[in-house]
Design an enzyme around this catalytic site. Structure first.
Site, PDB file in Angstrom:
ATOM      1  N   PHE A 135       0.869  -1.182   0.000  1.00 49.72           N
ATOM      2  CA  PHE A 135       0.000   0.000   0.000  1.00 49.72           C
ATOM      3  C   PHE A 135       0.900   1.224   0.000  1.00 49.72           C
ATOM      4  CE2 PHE A 135      -2.536   3.439   1.654  1.00 49.72           C
ATOM      5  CZ  PHE A 135      -3.740   3.255   0.996  1.00 49.72           C
ATOM      6  N   ASP A 220       9.412   2.406   1.397  1.00 46.72           N
ATOM      7  CA  ASP A 220       8.241   3.125   1.882  1.00 46.72           C
ATOM      8  C   ASP A 220       8.165   2.872   3.386  1.00 46.72           C
ATOM      9  OD1 ASP A 220       5.715   3.828   2.772  1.00 46.72           O
ATOM     10  OD2 ASP A 220       4.664   3.089   1.000  1.00 46.72           O
ATOM     11  N   LYS A 249       3.115   9.631   8.632  1.00 48.07           N
ATOM     12  CA  LYS A 249       2.464   9.115   9.834  1.00 48.07           C
ATOM     13  C   LYS A 249       3.097   9.639  11.119  1.00 48.07           C
ATOM     14  CE  LYS A 249       0.216   5.032   7.832  1.00 48.07           C
ATOM     15  NZ  LYS A 249      -1.164   5.523   7.937  1.00 48.07           N
TER      16      LYS A 249
END
Length: 401
Positions: A135, A220, A249
């Protein structure tokens, strides 16, 4: 009392599968809803609130910066941006950083860097290999990079240039590498895909393949970075260094900020190549600097490692008591429990009732990503609530049966 759920139905685009809870305040690992019911929050804003809710250090920094300077654009220098950049680079293997607003934007920047690198150094090579069940974001390009075809279906044709192969399969990467390949982009541990940890040697093998064929390795680390795996960055856990890394995040401790970091040979942007109106503004960067500094100054990483061991032990004890649990997996404070049947949504609903917030990351799996400041007592309490939820579900099934 205002019916906030009805208001959402009327005014807000229906993009999220929400839990039926209206949260109004938080402190540390706990949040309270509009009825003043307390919950242990083991979602932490989807691995964002690394220092928990309403941390006084972050609240003070945000207030001070809001009274000082919020936004200048990148037409001018701003000091918090450069302080955050310096600390990030000094604590990582990278040479330069660009700040943006989200994880998706960070991955867009990483993809653009790789493509420009391909134009300059690989005869225009542009294809990037990513993993199935990965993702990488919700923009059109990062949706295309994501190795989950159901995300692509509503938006065809999605941008070209991505080859998806099974995660943890080096031979599959080798099989699709061509002279048009410029990079391999992976999550060190797949988060949204269900918390999948690679086999020993896989990421090292990928790195060696990249070095042998002149490819860039992109990590990532939007979910795995900023201490989530017990190391400041996930690549450190696996003892390899990527060429490019994306962060978001937990970087801002709750304030939206993303970053793309690169080693000097991959940092090929020139003035005009990339930009962001809000990227790297003074408020977000002051918060990111304070978040990172707190993680380092108070040895939160060591604490997270200890709490990881404790959480795993408690989850495995729970597994022994509930045959429906078939797997416990993860690293650091990114853990998942897998069930033998697709009951994740029911487990999360029952946990809500018991006062515990979890994430149904897959139909048959739930995800744990508490603040890195979580205590052993809070973990014990959370496992007790989850045990109650599982017992209540089993009783409900028995009654219905």
């Amino acid at each position: 009392m205002t019916d906030w759920k009805a208001l959402e139905q009327q005014y807000y685009m229906q993009c999220a599968r929400r839990q039926p809870i209206v949260l109004v305040r938080g402190e540390g690992t706990r949040v309270w809803d509009e009825h003043d019911k307390a919950y242990l929050d083991f979602t932490a804003g989807w691995a964002v609130n690394n220092l928990g809710h309403a941390h006084p250090v972050l609240a003070n920094v945000i207030a001070e910066q809001a009274h000082t300077l919020l936004q200048t654009s990148n037409q001018f220098y701003n000091i918090p941006q450069l302080q955050a950049a310096q600390l990030l680079i000094e604590q990582s293997c990278f040479d330069q950083v660009f700040f943006c607003n989200s994880g998706a934007e960070a991955n867009e920047g990483a993809i653009k860097l790789a493509r420009k690198y391909g134009m300059q150094h690989r005869n225009g090579a542009y294809r990037i290999i990513t993993a199935l069940n990965s993702f990488h974001g919700r923009t059109l390009t990062t949706t295309a990079a994501t190795g989950q075809p159901h995300y692509h279906a509503p938006y065809h044709p999605v941008p070209a240039g991505f080859d998806h192969v099974p995660f943890d399969d080096l031979d599959a990467i080798k099989a699709v590498t061509t002279d048009q390949t410029v990079a391999i982009m992976l999550e060190p541990v797949q988060g949204e895909g269900g918390v999948h940890v690679p086999s020993p040697g896989y990421l090292t093998g990928v790195k060696r393949w990249c070095e042998a064929h002149g490819l860039l390795l992109i990590f990532d680390e939007i979910q795995t970075g900023m201490g989530r795996l017990g190391t400041l960055f996930g690549y450190q856990h696996f003892d390899i260094e990527p060429d490019i890394m994306s962060l978001a995040k937990g970087l801002g401790g709750g304030i939206p900020i993303g970053a793309v970091l690169a080693k000097s040979h991959a940092a090929v942007f020139e003035p005009g190549d990339h930009g962001s109106t809000f990227g790297g503004n003074a408020l977000t960067c002051a918060t990111a600097h304070a978040t990172l500094k707190y993680l380092l100054d108070y040895d939160i990483l060591a604490h997270a490692q200890q709490m990881s061991i404790h959480l795993q032990q408690k989850l495995r004890s729970l597994q022994a008591a509930h045959p429906c649990i078939v797997d416990v997996r993860g690293l650091g404070l990114l853990m998942a429990v897998e069930f033998s049947t697709p009951v994740a949504a029911d487990v999360v609903s029952a946990s809500n009732e018991a006062g515990l917030l979890l994430n149904p990351v897959r139909p048959n799996a739930i995800r744990f990503m508490p603040p890195l400041t979580v205590t052993a007592e809070e973990i014990d309490e959370a496992i007790g609530k989850l045990n109650t939820a599982l017992q209540n579900l089993a009783l409900e099934v028995s009654i219905k049966g």
